[in-house]
Motif scaffolding. Structure first.
Motif, mmCIF file in Angstrom:
data_model
loop_
_atom_site.group_PDB
_atom_site.id
_atom_site.type_symbol
_atom_site.label_atom_id
_atom_site.label_comp_id
_atom_site.label_asym_id
_atom_site.label_seq_id
_atom_site.Cartn_x
_atom_site.Cartn_y
_atom_site.Cartn_z
ATOM 1 N N ARG A 1 -20.005 -82.510 47.864
ATOM 2 C CA ARG A 1 -18.767 -82.848 47.662
ATOM 3 C C ARG A 1 -18.281 -84.121 48.319
ATOM 4 N N ALA A 2 -18.905 -84.161 49.584
ATOM 5 C CA ALA A 2 -18.298 -85.376 50.632
ATOM 6 C C ALA A 2 -19.091 -86.358 50.354
ATOM 7 N N GLU A 3 -20.459 -86.376 49.656
ATOM 8 C CA GLU A 3 -21.281 -87.472 49.193
ATOM 9 C C GLU A 3 -20.931 -88.065 48.294
ATOM 10 N N GLU A 4 -20.327 -87.235 47.076
ATOM 11 C CA GLU A 4 -19.681 -87.636 45.880
ATOM 12 C C GLU A 4 -18.312 -88.420 46.299
ATOM 13 N N ILE A 5 -17.390 -87.874 46.942
ATOM 14 C CA ILE A 5 -16.183 -88.694 47.224
ATOM 15 C C ILE A 5 -16.586 -90.044 48.150
ATOM 16 N N LEU A 6 -17.517 -89.853 49.057
ATOM 17 C CA LEU A 6 -17.769 -91.239 49.859
ATOM 18 C C LEU A 6 -18.543 -92.575 48.744
ATOM 19 N N ASP A 7 -19.327 -91.920 47.901
ATOM 20 C CA ASP A 7 -19.933 -92.897 46.830
ATOM 21 C C ASP A 7 -19.091 -93.534 46.059
ATOM 22 N N GLY A 8 -17.998 -92.824 45.594
ATOM 23 C CA GLY A 8 -17.120 -93.016 44.613
ATOM 24 C C GLY A 8 -16.142 -93.992 45.416
ATOM 25 N N THR A 9 -15.775 -93.782 46.810
ATOM 26 C CA THR A 9 -14.810 -94.692 47.742
ATOM 27 C C THR A 9 -15.638 -96.018 47.705
ATOM 28 N N VAL A 10 -16.831 -96.175 48.123
ATOM 29 C CA VAL A 10 -17.310 -97.352 48.384
ATOM 30 C C VAL A 10 -17.588 -98.246 47.072
ATOM 31 N N GLU B 1 -24.267 -98.307 54.583
ATOM 32 C CA GLU B 1 -25.405 -97.346 54.687
ATOM 33 C C GLU B 1 -24.738 -95.982 55.123
ATOM 34 N N ARG B 2 -25.559 -94.862 54.784
ATOM 35 C CA ARG B 2 -25.348 -93.748 55.105
ATOM 36 C C ARG B 2 -25.172 -93.467 56.789
ATOM 37 N N ASP B 3 -24.219 -92.598 57.274
ATOM 38 C CA ASP B 3 -24.053 -92.574 58.757
ATOM 39 C C ASP B 3 -24.784 -91.043 58.802
ATOM 40 N N ALA C 1 -19.623 -69.504 58.949
ATOM 41 C CA ALA C 1 -19.512 -70.680 58.472
ATOM 42 C C ALA C 1 -19.427 -71.721 59.343
ATOM 43 N N THR C 2 -19.531 -73.169 58.659
ATOM 44 C CA THR C 2 -19.961 -74.215 59.379
ATOM 45 C C THR C 2 -19.086 -75.597 59.124
ATOM 46 N N SER C 3 -18.632 -76.246 59.619
ATOM 47 C CA SER C 3 -17.773 -77.497 59.252
ATOM 48 C C SER C 3 -18.901 -78.482 58.889
ATOM 49 N N VAL C 4 -18.784 -79.123 57.786
ATOM 50 C CA VAL C 4 -19.869 -80.229 57.270
ATOM 51 C C VAL C 4 -19.289 -81.345 57.086
ATOM 52 N N TYR C 5 -19.749 -82.662 57.552
ATOM 53 C CA TYR C 5 -19.147 -83.707 57.222
ATOM 54 C C TYR C 5 -20.315 -84.956 57.074
ATOM 55 N N ARG C 6 -19.971 -85.849 56.296
ATOM 56 C CA ARG C 6 -21.006 -86.832 55.937
ATOM 57 C C ARG C 6 -20.270 -88.107 56.298
ATOM 58 N N GLY C 7 -21.006 -89.274 56.249
ATOM 59 C CA GLY C 7 -20.152 -90.705 56.604
ATOM 60 C C GLY C 7 -20.955 -91.774 56.013
#
Length: 188
Positions: free
Chosen positions: A35-44, A54-56, A73-79
Motif C-alpha cells: 500500500r505504501a509503495e502504491e501511494i508513493l508510485d502514484g505520487t511521483v 529513486e527508492r529510499d 505488530a511492526t510499523s512499516v514505511y517506504r520512501g
C-alpha cells in the motif's frame, strides 16, 4: 538530518499503539508495504513535469505495549528520494501538486509546514496510511509513506530497493538531476 527525520517518523507511526484504546492492525506487513509503495508510485507519477527519483531504504520498527514488550505488530514505511533539483521558488508548487494528489486519493488531516527553507506536508488516509513530503536543508526532497502498526509477516520488496538483502542498489539521497522547470537553471 535524514536520520533524524526517520527516527521522528518512526516515533509518530508507533505513537498510536501505546496506552488504552489501541486498535488491532487491519493489515499485515506485506500489505502495508504494498500500500505504501502504491501511494508513493502514484505520487511521483502525479508530479508534472516528471522528476527523477529513486527508492529510499525501507524501515520497520517493532510496536510494543509501552513497556518495550513486542505485541506482534511492526510499523512499516517506504520512501522515495527526488533526485531532481527542486529550486526554492518551485517548492510550493511541488507541495501543492502532491497535496492535490493525496486529497484525490482520499487523504485528510493535512498538516502543512510552510517554512520557506524546509517545508513539509503530512496527511493520513482513511486506512491509516501516513504520507509525508519533506524538504531537507540542502533542498533535497523526500517522500515517505507508512503504517503505524501492521501484523507481523514476511515482506518482499521491489527489485531496485536499496538496503534490503540481495539488493546491490545504493543511494545517497542527493539531488543531482536538473530540470528546466523544477531546477530553473542547470549548472554551467
Amino acid at each position: 538530518m535524514r536520520l533524524l527525520g526517520c527516527v521522528l517518523l518512526s516515533m509518530v507511526l508507533t505513537a498510536c499503539w501505546g496506552g488504552k484504546g489501541r486498535e488491532e492492525p487491519k493489515m499485515d506487513m506485506q500489505q502495508a508495504g504494498e500500500r505504501a509503495e502504491e501511494i508513493l508510485d502514484g505520487t511521483v507519477a502525479a508530479i508534472q513535469p516528471p522528476v527523477k527519483w529513486e527508492r529510499d531504504n525501507p524501515s520497520q520498527l517493532a510496536c510494543d505495549n509501552g513497556l518495550n514488550r513486542p505485541i506482534g505488530a511492526t510499523s512499516v514505511y517506504r520512501g522515495r528520494t527526488i533526485l531532481t533539483v527542486v529550486s526554492a521558488r518551485r517548492r510550493g508548487e511541488l507541495l501543492e501538486m502532491v497535496r492535490r494528489y493525496w486529497k484525490q486519493q482520499g487523504f485528510g488531516d493535512f498538516e502543512i509546514d510552510s517554512d520557506s527553507h524546509m517545508p513539509q506536508i503530512r496527511a493520513t488516509s482513511a486506512d491509516g496510511l501516513v504520507a509525508i513530503l519533506d524538504v531537507g536543508d540542502i533542498g533535497n526532497v523526500f517522500l515517505t509513506a507508512g503504517f503505524s502498526c501492521a501484523k507481523d509477516s514476511e515482506m518482499t520488496y521491489p527489485r531496485d530497493t536499496p538496503g534490503v538483502s540481495g539488493s546491490s542498489v545504493e543511494t545517497d539521497g542527493l539531488p543531482r538531476k536538473y530540470s528546466a522547470h523544477w531546477s530553473e537553471t542547470a549548472p554551467h
